[in-house]
Design a protein around this motif. Structure first.
Motif, mmCIF file in Angstrom:
data_model
loop_
_atom_site.group_PDB
_atom_site.id
_atom_site.type_symbol
_atom_site.label_atom_id
_atom_site.label_comp_id
_atom_site.label_asym_id
_atom_site.label_seq_id
_atom_site.Cartn_x
_atom_site.Cartn_y
_atom_site.Cartn_z
ATOM 1 N N ARG A 17 0.782 -1.434 0.467
ATOM 2 C CA ARG A 17 -0.412 -0.180 0.435
ATOM 3 C C ARG A 17 0.745 1.562 -0.147
ATOM 4 N NH1 ARG A 17 -4.998 -0.666 0.674
ATOM 5 N NH2 ARG A 17 -5.755 -2.914 1.269
ATOM 6 N N SER A 18 -0.393 2.358 -0.513
ATOM 7 C CA SER A 18 0.668 3.169 -0.651
ATOM 8 C C SER A 18 1.545 4.246 0.865
ATOM 9 C CB SER A 18 -0.035 4.726 -0.940
ATOM 10 O OG SER A 18 -0.715 5.087 -0.593
ATOM 11 N N GLY A 19 0.968 3.967 1.697
ATOM 12 C CA GLY A 19 1.166 4.490 3.210
ATOM 13 C C GLY A 19 0.495 5.579 3.649
ATOM 14 N N ARG A 20 -0.159 6.609 2.600
ATOM 15 C CA ARG A 20 -1.030 7.460 2.466
ATOM 16 C C ARG A 20 -1.748 7.826 3.075
ATOM 17 N NH1 ARG A 20 1.803 10.797 -2.117
ATOM 18 N NH2 ARG A 20 -0.081 11.774 -2.287
ATOM 19 N N ALA A 21 -2.550 8.648 3.102
ATOM 20 C CA ALA A 21 -3.502 8.838 3.754
ATOM 21 C C ALA A 21 -5.713 8.204 3.191
ATOM 22 C CB ALA A 21 -4.256 10.809 3.457
ATOM 23 N N TRP A 22 -4.702 7.993 1.913
ATOM 24 C CA TRP A 22 -6.605 7.418 1.144
ATOM 25 C C TRP A 22 -5.282 5.892 1.950
ATOM 26 C CZ3 TRP A 22 -6.847 5.964 -4.222
ATOM 27 C CH2 TRP A 22 -8.169 5.418 -4.596
ATOM 28 N N ASP A 23 -4.541 5.407 1.321
ATOM 29 C CA ASP A 23 -3.704 3.866 2.133
ATOM 30 C C ASP A 23 -4.488 2.879 1.033
ATOM 31 O OD1 ASP A 23 -1.852 2.389 3.214
ATOM 32 O OD2 ASP A 23 -3.027 1.098 4.530
ATOM 33 N N PHE A 24 -3.915 3.087 0.121
ATOM 34 C CA PHE A 24 -4.300 2.792 -1.553
ATOM 35 C C PHE A 24 -3.403 1.365 -2.183
ATOM 36 C CE2 PHE A 24 -5.446 2.165 -6.445
ATOM 37 C CZ PHE A 24 -6.672 1.420 -6.565
ATOM 38 N N PRO A 25 -3.791 -0.106 -2.679
ATOM 39 C CA PRO A 25 -2.211 -0.928 -2.942
ATOM 40 C C PRO A 25 -1.954 0.383 -4.413
ATOM 41 C CG PRO A 25 -4.701 -1.398 -3.244
ATOM 42 C CD PRO A 25 -5.274 -0.473 -2.523
ATOM 43 N N MET A 26 -1.492 0.975 -4.611
ATOM 44 C CA MET A 26 -0.994 1.958 -5.539
ATOM 45 C C MET A 26 0.285 1.257 -6.135
ATOM 46 S SD MET A 26 -0.528 6.041 -6.335
ATOM 47 C CE MET A 26 0.401 6.272 -5.003
ATOM 48 N N PRO A 27 0.917 0.935 -5.446
ATOM 49 C CA PRO A 27 2.604 0.362 -5.719
ATOM 50 C C PRO A 27 2.302 -0.838 -6.454
ATOM 51 C CG PRO A 27 3.030 1.715 -3.332
ATOM 52 C CD PRO A 27 0.953 1.336 -3.964
ATOM 53 N N ARG A 69 3.505 -1.349 -9.991
ATOM 54 C CA ARG A 69 4.552 -2.461 -9.738
ATOM 55 C C ARG A 69 3.786 -3.436 -10.852
ATOM 56 N NH1 ARG A 69 8.469 -2.433 -6.500
ATOM 57 N NH2 ARG A 69 8.291 -0.532 -5.145
ATOM 58 N N THR A 70 3.090 -3.775 -10.641
ATOM 59 C CA THR A 70 1.873 -4.631 -12.146
ATOM 60 C C THR A 70 1.464 -4.366 -13.483
ATOM 61 O OG1 THR A 70 0.691 -5.625 -10.042
ATOM 62 C CG2 THR A 70 -0.105 -6.328 -11.417
ATOM 63 N N ALA A 71 1.693 -2.694 -13.300
ATOM 64 C CA ALA A 71 1.501 -2.405 -14.610
ATOM 65 C C ALA A 71 3.059 -2.369 -15.527
ATOM 66 C CB ALA A 71 0.836 -1.255 -14.826
ATOM 67 N N PHE A 72 3.822 -1.231 -14.516
ATOM 68 C CA PHE A 72 5.267 -2.101 -14.790
ATOM 69 C C PHE A 72 5.293 -3.128 -15.548
ATOM 70 C CE2 PHE A 72 10.236 -1.826 -14.119
ATOM 71 C CZ PHE A 72 10.379 -0.645 -14.972
ATOM 72 N N SER A 73 5.609 -3.751 -14.499
ATOM 73 C CA SER A 73 5.781 -6.018 -14.963
ATOM 74 C C SER A 73 5.099 -5.813 -16.426
ATOM 75 C CB SER A 73 5.414 -6.882 -14.197
ATOM 76 O OG SER A 73 5.708 -8.432 -14.782
ATOM 77 N N LEU A 74 3.554 -5.105 -16.892
ATOM 78 C CA LEU A 74 2.945 -5.950 -17.516
ATOM 79 C C LEU A 74 3.441 -5.313 -19.237
ATOM 80 C CD1 LEU A 74 -0.447 -6.319 -16.235
ATOM 81 C CD2 LEU A 74 1.468 -8.042 -16.687
#
Length: 192
Positions: A143-153, A157-162
């Motif tokens: 997760r991002s660890g920011r206020a929303w704490d969305f699993p953005m990373p 990372r998955t988009a980068f791999s794809l």
């Protein structure tokens, strides 16, 4: 007022078959890359719409959101990561051709093969590393660890791999075409 049958058939054919300048069906990798690129470009428009929503909510109601910034970063970075292979498919990456254009045809062919081999080597390694990181990120539900704490990373990372894997497949397809002697279409002849 309805469209003529010829028009609708032509439209169906255009959607189902992507053809190059010689009316030959494009290879599967090119078709898939074009499909991904055509869909990924909508992420930019969606990100712009969400950013406009954020500005409106903040200006009109003094109610800013905590999720818009993270979501627009994720959407735009995903589109950029998937866009590299789309630019390669369309042969629209930046090229500096001052010296290349002066070379004889056989030297240009050698340079093209060498460039694609080096790119393939780099992309295979990058794909391996990016895929390892994506798998680990998914496993951890990073997760991002920011206020929303969305699993953005995890998503990026998955988009980068794809994106790396698709770019690798696209470069491999270009190399295969070059070794087969298939001349790539001119940039202005690639269907949009």
């Amino acid at each position: 007022m309805s469209a003529s049958p010829g028009f609708s058939n032509n439209l169906k054919n255009r959607r189902s078959l992507i053809v190059d300048s010689n009316n030959e069906k494009l290879p599967p990798v090119d078709r898939f890359t074009k499909l991904v690129g055509d869909k990924a470009c909508w992420l930019f428009l969606s990100a712009a719409a969400i950013a406009c929503y954020e500005v409106f909510m903040d200006s009109a109601f003094r109610a800013p959101t905590i999720w818009v910034h993270d979501l627009t970063i994720m959407m735009c970075s995903t589109a950029f990561l998937l866009g590299g292979s789309y630019a390669a498919q369309r042969r629209q990456h930046i090229r500096i051709t001052v010296i290349y254009d002066l070379m004889p045809k056989n030297v240009r062919l050698f340079c093209d093969k060498l460039t694609l081999l080096l790119a393939l080597f780099y992309l295979v390694l990058l794909s391996y590393i990016a895929t390892e990181q994506a798998i680990e990120s998914i496993r951890l539900v990073e997760r991002s660890g920011r206020a929303w704490d969305f699993p953005m990373p995890m998503v990026i990372r998955t988009a980068f791999s794809l994106g790396c894997l698709l770019f690798t497949a696209q470069v491999l397809a270009h190399l295969y075409d070059l070794l087969r002697g298939r001349k790539p279409p001119a940039v202005d002849q690639i269907p949009t």
